[in-house]
Enzyme design. Structure first.
Site, PDB file in Angstrom:
ATOM      1  N   GLN A 142      16.366  32.441  59.448  1.00  0.00           N
ATOM      2  CA  GLN A 142      17.206  33.500  59.987  1.00  0.00           C
ATOM      3  C   GLN A 142      17.776  33.059  61.330  1.00  0.00           C
ATOM      4  OE1 GLN A 142      14.412  36.764  60.387  1.00  0.00           O
ATOM      5  NE2 GLN A 142      12.919  35.405  61.300  1.00  0.00           N
ATOM      6  N   HIS A 182       4.132  49.403  68.830  1.00  0.00           N
ATOM      7  CA  HIS A 182       2.963  48.582  68.519  1.00  0.00           C
ATOM      8  C   HIS A 182       1.655  49.325  68.765  1.00  0.00           C
ATOM      9  CE1 HIS A 182       6.045  45.340  68.743  1.00  0.00           C
ATOM     10  NE2 HIS A 182       5.372  44.958  67.680  1.00  0.00           N
ATOM     11  N   ASP A 199       6.172  37.780  66.527  1.00  0.00           N
ATOM     12  CA  ASP A 199       6.493  37.919  67.948  1.00  0.00           C
ATOM     13  C   ASP A 199       5.248  38.029  68.817  1.00  0.00           C
ATOM     14  OD1 ASP A 199       5.642  40.571  67.455  1.00  0.00           O
ATOM     15  OD2 ASP A 199       7.695  41.221  67.070  1.00  0.00           O
ATOM     16  N   GLU A 222       2.932  34.402  59.247  1.00  0.00           N
ATOM     17  CA  GLU A 222       4.339  34.584  59.592  1.00  0.00           C
ATOM     18  C   GLU A 222       5.168  33.523  58.885  1.00  0.00           C
ATOM     19  OE1 GLU A 222       8.000  35.252  60.807  1.00  0.00           O
ATOM     20  OE2 GLU A 222       6.413  36.648  61.406  1.00  0.00           O
ATOM     21  N   ASP A 230       4.795  32.481  53.546  1.00  0.00           N
ATOM     22  CA  ASP A 230       5.182  33.790  53.045  1.00  0.00           C
ATOM     23  C   ASP A 230       3.935  34.639  52.832  1.00  0.00           C
ATOM     24  OD1 ASP A 230       7.345  35.538  51.595  1.00  0.00           O
ATOM     25  OD2 ASP A 230       5.637  35.433  50.235  1.00  0.00           O
ATOM     26  N   ALA A 231       3.953  35.873  53.329  1.00  0.00           N
ATOM     27  CA  ALA A 231       2.764  36.724  53.270  1.00  0.00           C
ATOM     28  C   ALA A 231       2.319  36.988  51.834  1.00  0.00           C
ATOM     29  CB  ALA A 231       3.031  38.042  53.997  1.00  0.00           C
ATOM     30  N   ASP A 267       3.164  44.218  59.570  1.00  0.00           N
ATOM     31  CA  ASP A 267       4.273  44.372  60.520  1.00  0.00           C
ATOM     32  C   ASP A 267       5.449  43.552  59.997  1.00  0.00           C
ATOM     33  OD1 ASP A 267       5.761  44.981  62.718  1.00  0.00           O
ATOM     34  OD2 ASP A 267       4.768  43.567  64.069  1.00  0.00           O
TER      35      ASP A 267
END
Length: 573
Positions: free
Chosen positions: A269, A313, A336, A356, A390-391, A415
Site C-alpha cells: 500500500q 486504542h 503502527d 502484520e 497475512d493474519a 485491529d
C-alpha cells in the site's frame, strides 16, 4: 427486335483496396511474423491499461470488486463499439491503425496521471474513470479489425486460420502484460511512470509497423502526419515521465497538505505521514512543530490521528484485558504499534505477538521519530514478537500445524482494516473468527473493531453475528468518535475530515452527532465487561462511558443477520 447483349468487359475486376497484397520491404513470412509481434505488444499494453485503471480506482475510490466490474464492463462494451467503428477504416487500414495506436498510447499512458489529478484537485475521479475506460476500450476494440486486414494483406489465408493466429498472439500478449503489471511495472516504476512507459512502448510498436513495414501504403502526407503524431505522443509521454515525481509531490500536497513528510509505496500500500516532527508531537494532543500533530494515511485513507487515536486504542484494548488473565496477547494487524502500547501498560503481560502484513508500516513504527514516539517504542519491547504475514494465513498455519498444539492466548485484539473494503472481508469472515477462536485460552477474550454502528449498522451487526456464529458470546459496544468511512479502515480522527483535506483540525468527540467507533468483545462465555482491576490510568475512557456505549449500541441491534463467509461475503451487500 431484340438487342444483342452487351459484350463482357475485357478487364479483370481486382480485389478491394483493403485486400490488395501489401508491398513489404521484407519477405511475406517475416512480415506476417512482425504483424503478430505487434499484436502481442499491443495486447500486453492494452491489458496493462486495464489493470492500471482497476488498481488506481481501487486505491482512489475503494471497493475493488465494484471498481473492477465498472472498468471491465465499460471497457468490454467500448471494445465492441470500437470494432464497429473500425469497419470504416479498413480501406486504409495502415493509416487507421497508426492513428489508433498513437491515440491509445497517449490516452492509456496519461490515464493514471489524469485520474490522480482529478482525485487530488477535484476530490473525485469516478467520471474520469468511466471516461478513460470508454476511450481506451474503443481504441483497443478498433485494433483487431485493422490488424486482421493488415495480416491478410501480408499473405492471404483462410479466415479461421488468420483469426486463430491473431488471437493466439493477442492472448499470449495479454498474459505477459498481466504478469508484468504487478511484478515489474508497479514495483519498479509505480503507477504513473509505469503507465507512461507502457504508452511509449505502445506508440513505438504501432509506429514501427505502419511507418516501416507498411510505408509503401502511405501517401507522403499520411506518412508525415503519422510521424508527427507519434513524435508528439512520445514527447508528451517522455515529458510526463520527467515530471512524474514533481507531479506526485504536488498532488500529494493537494491531498494531504504541505505537512506531508513521509510517502512510501511499500508493495502492499501507499503510506503517507504528515506532521509529528515537533517537540511533543508524539503525544499528539496540543503538539507544536512542523506540520502539527501526526496523521498516518494508508492508501489515501486516514488511519491514525494523533489528536484522538488514544480514545480508539483505549476502547479497543482495555475492555478485552478485563475479565481474566492477560499474560499472553495476540494482535492481528496493528502494525503502527499503538494497540501494543496500550497492552504493554499492564505489568502482568508476559508476551505480545503482532501479526502484520506490511513490513513498511512496521519499519515506520520502529524508526520514524513521530510514530515511534507516539507508540512509545512498543515494537522494540523485548516482550513483543513481530510476524510479517497475512493474519488469516498465519492463523490457519498455526491451527493446522502438526505436533504439539501452540499455547493459547489470553487476549486476541483484531485491529484490522474496515470490513467494507473488499480485500478485508476475509479478515471478518466466519472462517477467520473460527481460526481465532481456536487460538483462545478457555477464559480468553477476543475484541474486534467492527465499523461504525450508527452510520453503517448492517455492516456492524453483521460482524457481531459472524463472531457469534463460531460459538462465542458477544458484548457489542461503541465509543463516540469518527467512524470509518466506506473508503477506509478504522479511522482514528474524531471529526470527519474531508478525504482530500488533512489540514482540518480534529474536533472533540461528540456523541450527539452520532459518530461512533464500534467494537465487539467476545469469549466462550459471556465476558465480563468493564475495566480490569489493574488497568492503568486512562486519558479518554471511563467505566461510565463504556457502560453507556454498551447500552446505547444495543438499542440499534438488527436481529437475524446471516454470518459472512469466504464464499458469501455479506459486507458488500
Amino acid at each position: 427486335m431484340i438487342d444483342p447483349p452487351e459484350p463482357a468487359p475485357t478487364g479483370v475486376v481486382g480485389p478491394p483496396e483493403d485486400l490488395t497484397p501489401a508491398r513489404l520491404p521484407v519477405p511475406a513470412g517475416l512480415g506476417r511474423l512482425l504483424v503478430l509481434g505487434v499484436v502481442f505488444v499491443c495486447a500486453a499494453c492494452g491489458l496493462v491499461y486495464e489493470l492500471e485503471l482497476v488498481a488506481l480506482a481501487t486505491y482512489l475510490v475503494g471497493d475493488s470488486v465494484t471498481q473492477a466490474s465498472v472498468v471491465l464492463s465499460v471497457m468490454v462494451f467500448a471494445m465492441g463499439v470500437g470494432a464497429l467503428l473500425a469497419k470504416r477504416l479498413r480501406c486504409r487500414a495502415a493509416v487507421g491503425f497508426g492513428a489508433v495506436e498513437a491515440g491509445l498510447a497517449l490516452v492509456g499512458g496519461a490515464s493514471a496521471m489524469a485520474l490522480y489529478a482529478c482525485f487530488a484537485w477535484f476530490g473525485q475521479s469516478r467520471s474520469a474513470l468511466v471516461g478513460f475506460s470508454l476511450a481506451i476500450g474503443i481504441l483497443i476494440g478498433a485494433e483487431v479489425p485493422l490488424l486482421m486486414t493488415l495480416i491478410q494483406r501480408v499473405r492471404r489465408q483462410d479466415a479461421g486460420g488468420a483469426v486463430a493466429d491473431l488471437f493466439a498472439a493477442d492472448y499470449v500478449g495479454a498474459l505477459v502484460g498481466g504478469l508484468a503489471f504487478p511484478f515489474l511495472l508497479l514495483p519498479s516504476f509505480g503507477q504513473l511512470t509505469g503507465a507512461l512507459l507502457t504508452g511509449g512502448v505502445n506508440a513505438v510498436a504501432g509506429g514501427v509497423l505502419v511507418l516501416w513495414l507498411f510505408r509503401r501504403d502511405l501517401t507522403a502526407r499520411a506518412r508525415w502526419a503519422l510521424l508527427g503524431a507519434n513524435a508528439l505522443v512520445l514527447a508528451l509521454l517522455a515529458t510526463g515521465m520527467v515530471l512524474a515525481t514533481p507531479f506526485e509531490r504536488a498532488a500529494r500536497q493537494a491531498v494531504y497538505g504541505s505537512s506531508a513528510r513521509v510517502a512510501v509505496q511499500t508493495g502492499i500500500q501507499e503510506v503517507v505521514m504528515t506532521g509529528g516532527t515537533g517537540d511533543g508531537a508524539g503525544a499528539g494532543r496540543g503538539a507544536k512543530g512542523s506540520g502539527g500533530s501526526l496523521a498516518l494515511y494508508l492508501d489515501g485513507r486516514l488511519r491514525v490521528s494523533a489528536e484522538t487515536e488514544f480514545r480508539y486504542h483505549e476502547a479497543l484494548v482495555h475492555p478485552a484485558m478485563a475479565g481474566g488473565p492477560h499474560r499472553r496477547v495476540l494482535v492481528l494487524g496493528g502494525g503502527d504499534g499503538l494497540a501494543v502500547r496500550e497492552i504493554l501498560r499492564y505489568r502482568s503481560v508476559r508476551s505480545v505477538t503482532v501479526v502484520e502484513l506490511d513490513p513498511g508500516v512496521l519499519h515506520l513504527a520502529r524508526t520514524d521519530p513521530g510514530l515511534s514516539r507516539l507508540n512509545r517504542h512498543s515494537l522494540s519491547d523485548p516482550r513483543v514478537t513481530v510476524v510479517t504475514e497475512d493474519a488469516f494465513d498465519w492463523l490457519r498455519e498455526r491451527g493446522t500445524r502438526g505436533g504439539r498444539r501452540p499455547a493459547p492466548y489470553d487476549v486476541i485484539v483484531s485491529d484490522l482494516p474496515d470490513p467494507g473494503i473488499a480485500a478485508s472481508t476475509k479478515l471478518y469472515s466466519q472462517e477467520f473468527y473460527g481460526l481465532a477462536a481456536r487460538m483462545l485460552a478457555e477464559d480468553g477474550r477476543l475484541v474486534v473493531h467492527a465499523g461504525p454502528p450508527a452510520e453503517r449498522p448492517r455492516l456492524y451487526w453483521t460482524v457481531e453475528a459472524t463472531v457469534r456464529s463460531v460459538g462465542l458470546a458477544t458484548v457489542p459496544y461503541r465509543l463516540p468518535g469518527r467512524p470509518a468511512s466506506f473508503y477506509g479502515g478504522p479511522d482514528r480522527a474524531a471529526d470527519p475530515l474531508p478525504l482530500v483535506d488533512a489540514e482540518v483540525p480534529a474536533a472533540a468527540p461528540c456523541a450527539g452527532r452520532g459518530r461512533y467507533w464500534g467494537f465487539v468483545l467476545a469469549a466462550r462465555r459471556r465476558p465480563r465487561f468493564g475495566l480490569a482491576p489493574d488497568a492503568p490510568p486512562l486519558g479518554g475512557l471511563g467505566r461510565e462511558e463504556l457502560e453507556a456505549g454498551r447500552r446505547g449500541v444495543a438499542r440499534g441491534r438488527i436481529p437475524g443477520l446471516p454470518a459472512s463467509t469466504l464464499i458469501h461475503p455479506r459486507y458488500l451487500d
